[in-house]
Structure formats: structure tokens, C-alpha cells
Design a protein around this motif. Structure first.
Motif, PDB file in Angstrom:
ATOM      1  N   TYR A   1     -16.864   3.443  -0.728  1.00  0.00           N
ATOM      2  CA  TYR A   1     -16.628   4.626   0.102  1.00  0.00           C
ATOM      3  C   TYR A   1     -15.186   5.107  -0.043  1.00  0.00           C
ATOM      4  O   TYR A   1     -14.927   6.289  -0.295  1.00  0.00           O
ATOM      5  CB  TYR A   1     -16.929   4.306   1.565  1.00  0.00           C
ATOM      6  CG  TYR A   1     -16.607   5.428   2.529  1.00  0.00           C
ATOM      7  CD1 TYR A   1     -17.543   6.406   2.818  1.00  0.00           C
ATOM      8  CD2 TYR A   1     -15.355   5.506   3.142  1.00  0.00           C
ATOM      9  CE1 TYR A   1     -17.248   7.445   3.690  1.00  0.00           C
ATOM     10  CE2 TYR A   1     -15.058   6.535   4.020  1.00  0.00           C
ATOM     11  CZ  TYR A   1     -16.006   7.505   4.286  1.00  0.00           C
ATOM     12  OH  TYR A   1     -15.699   8.526   5.148  1.00  0.00           O
ATOM     13  N   TYR A   2     -14.237   4.179   0.096  1.00  0.00           N
ATOM     14  CA  TYR A   2     -12.844   4.624   0.072  1.00  0.00           C
ATOM     15  C   TYR A   2     -12.390   4.997  -1.327  1.00  0.00           C
ATOM     16  O   TYR A   2     -11.499   5.830  -1.496  1.00  0.00           O
ATOM     17  CB  TYR A   2     -11.918   3.559   0.680  1.00  0.00           C
ATOM     18  CG  TYR A   2     -10.660   4.184   1.202  1.00  0.00           C
ATOM     19  CD1 TYR A   2     -10.694   4.958   2.364  1.00  0.00           C
ATOM     20  CD2 TYR A   2      -9.451   4.066   0.531  1.00  0.00           C
ATOM     21  CE1 TYR A   2      -9.552   5.582   2.835  1.00  0.00           C
ATOM     22  CE2 TYR A   2      -8.307   4.685   0.995  1.00  0.00           C
ATOM     23  CZ  TYR A   2      -8.364   5.447   2.141  1.00  0.00           C
ATOM     24  OH  TYR A   2      -7.249   6.082   2.596  1.00  0.00           O
ATOM     25  N   ARG A   3     -13.001   4.400  -2.350  1.00  0.00           N
ATOM     26  CA  ARG A   3     -12.713   4.834  -3.716  1.00  0.00           C
ATOM     27  C   ARG A   3     -13.094   6.310  -3.893  1.00  0.00           C
ATOM     28  O   ARG A   3     -12.380   7.078  -4.544  1.00  0.00           O
ATOM     29  CB  ARG A   3     -13.460   3.962  -4.716  1.00  0.00           C
ATOM     30  CG  ARG A   3     -13.127   4.281  -6.175  1.00  0.00           C
ATOM     31  CD  ARG A   3     -13.857   3.353  -7.134  1.00  0.00           C
ATOM     32  NE  ARG A   3     -13.367   1.991  -7.035  1.00  0.00           N
ATOM     33  CZ  ARG A   3     -14.100   0.951  -6.646  1.00  0.00           C
ATOM     34  NH1 ARG A   3     -15.378   1.119  -6.311  1.00  0.00           N
ATOM     35  NH2 ARG A   3     -13.570  -0.252  -6.597  1.00  0.00           N
ATOM     36  N   ALA A   4     -14.225   6.695  -3.302  1.00  0.00           N
ATOM     37  CA  ALA A   4     -14.657   8.097  -3.367  1.00  0.00           C
ATOM     38  C   ALA A   4     -13.702   9.002  -2.589  1.00  0.00           C
ATOM     39  O   ALA A   4     -13.421  10.128  -3.004  1.00  0.00           O
ATOM     40  CB  ALA A   4     -16.081   8.229  -2.838  1.00  0.00           C
ATOM     41  N   VAL A   5     -13.201   8.518  -1.454  1.00  0.00           N
ATOM     42  CA  VAL A   5     -12.206   9.279  -0.687  1.00  0.00           C
ATOM     43  C   VAL A   5     -10.966   9.525  -1.537  1.00  0.00           C
ATOM     44  O   VAL A   5     -10.440  10.646  -1.605  1.00  0.00           O
ATOM     45  CB  VAL A   5     -11.838   8.525   0.606  1.00  0.00           C
ATOM     46  CG1 VAL A   5     -10.596   9.145   1.258  1.00  0.00           C
ATOM     47  CG2 VAL A   5     -12.998   8.542   1.587  1.00  0.00           C
ATOM     48  N   MET A   6     -10.492   8.475  -2.206  1.00  0.00           N
ATOM     49  CA  MET A   6      -9.290   8.602  -3.024  1.00  0.00           C
ATOM     50  C   MET A   6      -9.515   9.526  -4.210  1.00  0.00           C
ATOM     51  O   MET A   6      -8.610  10.281  -4.597  1.00  0.00           O
ATOM     52  CB  MET A   6      -8.841   7.222  -3.502  1.00  0.00           C
ATOM     53  CG  MET A   6      -8.244   6.352  -2.406  1.00  0.00           C
ATOM     54  SD  MET A   6      -6.761   7.086  -1.651  1.00  0.00           S
ATOM     55  CE  MET A   6      -5.621   7.018  -3.036  1.00  0.00           C
ATOM     56  N   LYS A   7     -10.692   9.481  -4.785  1.00  0.00           N
ATOM     57  CA  LYS A   7     -11.002  10.387  -5.896  1.00  0.00           C
ATOM     58  C   LYS A   7     -10.909  11.837  -5.436  1.00  0.00           C
ATOM     59  O   LYS A   7     -10.321  12.689  -6.115  1.00  0.00           O
ATOM     60  CB  LYS A   7     -12.399  10.092  -6.432  1.00  0.00           C
ATOM     61  CG  LYS A   7     -12.834  10.991  -7.595  1.00  0.00           C
ATOM     62  CD  LYS A   7     -14.233  10.620  -8.068  1.00  0.00           C
ATOM     63  CE  LYS A   7     -14.678  11.517  -9.215  1.00  0.00           C
ATOM     64  NZ  LYS A   7     -13.863  11.328 -10.429  1.00  0.00           N
ATOM     65  N   ASP A   8     -11.473  12.097  -4.263  1.00  0.00           N
ATOM     66  CA  ASP A   8     -11.449  13.452  -3.720  1.00  0.00           C
ATOM     67  C   ASP A   8     -10.023  13.900  -3.408  1.00  0.00           C
ATOM     68  O   ASP A   8      -9.600  15.003  -3.773  1.00  0.00           O
ATOM     69  CB  ASP A   8     -12.323  13.490  -2.470  1.00  0.00           C
ATOM     70  CG  ASP A   8     -12.466  14.900  -1.907  1.00  0.00           C
ATOM     71  OD1 ASP A   8     -12.921  15.791  -2.645  1.00  0.00           O
ATOM     72  OD2 ASP A   8     -12.112  15.112  -0.737  1.00  0.00           O
ATOM     73  N   ASP A   9      -9.254  13.034  -2.744  1.00  0.00           N
ATOM     74  CA  ASP A   9      -7.892  13.387  -2.364  1.00  0.00           C
ATOM     75  C   ASP A   9      -6.980  13.521  -3.587  1.00  0.00           C
ATOM     76  O   ASP A   9      -6.154  14.443  -3.671  1.00  0.00           O
ATOM     77  CB  ASP A   9      -7.316  12.338  -1.414  1.00  0.00           C
ATOM     78  CG  ASP A   9      -7.866  12.452   0.000  1.00  0.00           C
ATOM     79  OD1 ASP A   9      -8.474  13.502   0.312  1.00  0.00           O
ATOM     80  OD2 ASP A   9      -7.699  11.506   0.780  1.00  0.00           O
ATOM     81  N   THR A  10      -7.111  12.595  -4.535  1.00  0.00           N
ATOM     82  CA  THR A  10      -6.231  12.603  -5.701  1.00  0.00           C
ATOM     83  C   THR A  10      -6.470  13.825  -6.571  1.00  0.00           C
ATOM     84  O   THR A  10      -5.537  14.339  -7.211  1.00  0.00           O
ATOM     85  CB  THR A  10      -6.428  11.318  -6.529  1.00  0.00           C
ATOM     86  OG1 THR A  10      -6.224  10.185  -5.686  1.00  0.00           O
ATOM     87  CG2 THR A  10      -5.441  11.247  -7.688  1.00  0.00           C
ATOM     88  N   SER A  11      -7.702  14.317  -6.593  1.00  0.00           N
ATOM     89  CA  SER A  11      -8.005  15.495  -7.403  1.00  0.00           C
ATOM     90  C   SER A  11      -7.214  16.712  -6.932  1.00  0.00           C
ATOM     91  O   SER A  11      -6.944  17.626  -7.712  1.00  0.00           O
ATOM     92  CB  SER A  11      -9.507  15.799  -7.362  1.00  0.00           C
ATOM     93  OG  SER A  11      -9.914  16.216  -6.064  1.00  0.00           O
ATOM     94  N   ARG A  12      -6.842  16.728  -5.647  1.00  0.00           N
ATOM     95  CA  ARG A  12      -6.064  17.844  -5.112  1.00  0.00           C
ATOM     96  C   ARG A  12      -4.564  17.596  -5.200  1.00  0.00           C
ATOM     97  O   ARG A  12      -3.810  18.472  -5.585  1.00  0.00           O
ATOM     98  CB  ARG A  12      -6.467  18.121  -3.657  1.00  0.00           C
ATOM     99  CG  ARG A  12      -7.852  18.742  -3.514  1.00  0.00           C
ATOM    100  CD  ARG A  12      -8.063  19.263  -2.104  1.00  0.00           C
ATOM    101  NE  ARG A  12      -8.059  18.177  -1.136  1.00  0.00           N
ATOM    102  CZ  ARG A  12      -9.148  17.480  -0.817  1.00  0.00           C
ATOM    103  NH1 ARG A  12     -10.304  17.752  -1.372  1.00  0.00           N
ATOM    104  NH2 ARG A  12      -9.079  16.506   0.074  1.00  0.00           N
ATOM    105  N   ASN A  13      -4.133  16.367  -4.828  1.00  0.00           N
ATOM    106  CA  ASN A  13      -2.706  16.078  -4.814  1.00  0.00           C
ATOM    107  C   ASN A  13      -2.507  14.573  -4.682  1.00  0.00           C
ATOM    108  O   ASN A  13      -2.733  14.013  -3.609  1.00  0.00           O
ATOM    109  CB  ASN A  13      -2.024  16.802  -3.648  1.00  0.00           C
ATOM    110  CG  ASN A  13      -0.522  16.609  -3.634  1.00  0.00           C
ATOM    111  OD1 ASN A  13       0.011  15.680  -4.223  1.00  0.00           O
ATOM    112  ND2 ASN A  13       0.189  17.498  -2.954  1.00  0.00           N
ATOM    113  N   PRO A  14      -2.082  13.890  -5.755  1.00  0.00           N
ATOM    114  CA  PRO A  14      -1.907  12.437  -5.678  1.00  0.00           C
ATOM    115  C   PRO A  14      -0.924  11.992  -4.607  1.00  0.00           C
ATOM    116  O   PRO A  14      -1.110  10.936  -4.003  1.00  0.00           O
ATOM    117  CB  PRO A  14      -1.399  12.073  -7.084  1.00  0.00           C
ATOM    118  CG  PRO A  14      -1.902  13.159  -7.963  1.00  0.00           C
ATOM    119  CD  PRO A  14      -1.860  14.404  -7.119  1.00  0.00           C
ATOM    120  N   GLU A  15       0.101  12.779  -4.359  1.00  0.00           N
ATOM    121  CA  GLU A  15       1.079  12.380  -3.342  1.00  0.00           C
ATOM    122  C   GLU A  15       0.469  12.483  -1.947  1.00  0.00           C
ATOM    123  O   GLU A  15       0.697  11.614  -1.096  1.00  0.00           O
ATOM    124  CB  GLU A  15       2.338  13.234  -3.469  1.00  0.00           C
ATOM    125  CG  GLU A  15       3.094  12.951  -4.767  1.00  0.00           C
ATOM    126  CD  GLU A  15       4.380  13.735  -4.880  1.00  0.00           C
ATOM    127  OE1 GLU A  15       4.662  14.574  -3.990  1.00  0.00           O
ATOM    128  OE2 GLU A  15       5.111  13.517  -5.860  1.00  0.00           O
TER     129      GLU A  15
END
Length: 261
Positions: free
Chosen positions: A53-67
């Protein structure tokens, strides 16, 4: 420990708190609603496995802005939070001779400073997100850290199975347990003692509550200090709060863990 505040007593999962918070911070309602919609979508895709679940959250967030994915609203804040972590840890035990493991290294917000401070090959960063690790590689290149040979490794859990016994003198996990249910923290405690060198220490931050333990949208988890101290101690580790961290401009609290001597 820092004095109890209303913030530490609040149950952020309660309807009353959410209504009051929305009234005080209307600009944060749209981001919350986006997270809510994402949570409903990801629950069906990732099932009951929190890491997936959280890997998917990070994928979504990182696609917009890694910071922003590692919790920094602006680049200046990314720099400041990394510097805060580095300054605190070097003032409280980290030396250039240490062998460091950073759990949840992200895109090296603080890791870039740790890598520069340590000798070549002495920094190991692990993360569950392949997307954020790609961003970490870019940070290594951008800040001229290639010659320091940092290890950046993707993991599926926190069993630390690929790492050697008694090797790391410093283990660090910033804003990892704040996004982890208790079973994930338990898994980490069950294995971190194996990789921690004699005399070494493990520092982690967490969202502290002095009231009811709770979570918000499966992303933010709030724990009583005693819960985490007791859990660490159940694995033969000696744990104590670090109240000096609470005095810094950061919303999380900090605990240090060592082997029982």
C-alpha cells in the motif's frame, strides 16, 4: 520529554478534529480529499499488505514531486529538514568513522549530508519505494557524491535479511514509523538488533500522541511513547526518548535504541 501539548493529545482520526482542522486550515482540505480518494482506490489494489500500500502511495507522490513525497512542501524545507537531521545526529554521536544504515532513505534529504560526512562505502540506504530510490540516484549525481560509493537498496520489508550481523554502528529511521502500523515496527525491532554493532545505536522518529493511539488514511500513525519503548524492550533492546529533538521545529518525537548491556 517535552511538555504535553494539545497537539499531542488530539485524535486526528476523529470527525470533530477533522472539522475543526478544516475550519482553521481550509487550504489543506483539497489535498486531504485527494489523499482520501487515493486511499479508497489503493485499498482495493494493494489489499491488506501495508508495505504494498505505502509503496503505491510513494509511487503516486514521487511522480509529482520527490521532495514532497518525503514530506517537504518546498525545496527550502527539504534542505532545512535534511540539515536538521544531520546537525542533530552529528551532535549526538555520528562520526565520520561510523558505518550507517538509513532505513527509509527516500531521495536522500538527509542522506546526502550523511554520505558526504562518512567514508566511502560507509552509508547504506534502504527503501521500499523503487521510485524514490531512482530520485536518490539523481541526488547522488547532483551533489557530487559518486566517489563516496553509497549503497542504495530496494527492500520488500524491514527484516534486513541481506545485511550482515553486527555491522552498523549507527542506524537511522526518520519519518518511517510515523507511516507504519505496529506490525511493521515490530518486524523492524525483531531484526535491527542483529545488524546493530556492539556499542552502536538506532535512532528513529515517530508521531507521538499522549492520548488514544490512532491512524489517518493508513498513512499517518500516532503512538504513545511507552508503546514503542516497551516493544523495543521486548526484543532485548534498551530504549529511551530524546527530548532534545522535541525542542526543534519538527512535529515528531525521537527515541534511541541500543543493545542491552
Amino acid at each position: 520529554m517535552a511538555q504535553t501539548t494539545e497537539s499531542h493529545r488530539a485524535n486526528r482520526a476523529s470527525l470533530g478534529h477533522r472539522i475543526r482542522y478544516a475550519a482553521r486550515h481550509p487550504e489543506r482540505v483539497p489535498p486531504y480529499l485527494r489523499r482520501l480518494v487515493r486511499d479508497l482506490r489503493l485499498r482495493g489494489q494493494a489489499g491488506r499488505d501495508h508495505i504494498a500500500y505505502y509503496r503505491a502511495v510513494m509511487k503516486d507522490d514521487t511522480s509529482r514531486n520527490p521532495e514532497a513525497a518525503v514530506g517537504s512542501a518546498t525545496h527550502d524545507r527539504w534542505l532545512a529538514l535534511g540539515q536538521m537531521q544531520f546537525d542533530f545526529l552529528t551532535a549526538n554521536g555520528l562520526t565520520p568513522a561510523d558505518r550507517m544504515l538509513e532505513i527509509g532513505c527516500g531521495n536522500l534529504r538527509a542522506g546526502r549530508l550523511f554520505i558526504d560526512h562518512l567514508g566511502p562505502g560507509q552509508y547504506h540506504g534502504i527503501d521500499i519505494s523503487p521510485d524514490i530510490l531512482l530520485a536518490a540516484q539523481e541526488t547522488v549525481a547532483e551533489y557530487g557524491l559518486r566517489e563516496k560509493l553509497p549503497y542504495l537498496t530496494l527492500v520488500r520489508d524491514l527484516r534486513l535479511a541481506h545485511l550482515p550481523d553486527g555491522y552498523f554502528t549507527v542506524v537511522h529511521a526518520h519519518s518511517v514509523f510515523s507511516h507504519s502500523p505496529l506490525e511493521v515496527i515490530d518486524e523492524c525491532f525483531a531484526h535491527v538488533g542483529r545488524v546493530l554493532a556492539p556499542g552502536g545505536f538506532f535512532d528513529f522518529t515517530y508521531n507521538r500522541t499522549d492520548g488514544t493511539e490512532h491512524q489517518v488514511l493508513r498513512e499517518d500513525f500516532y503512538y504513545r511513547t511507552r508503546t514503542l519503548l516497551s516493544l523495543a524492550e521486548s526484543y532485548g533492546l534498551r530504549a529511551h526518548p530524546m527530548p532534545a529533538w522535541d525542542e526543534l521545529p519538527h512535529k515528531q518525537s525521537r527515541i534511541r535504541v541500543r543493545h542491552t548491556e
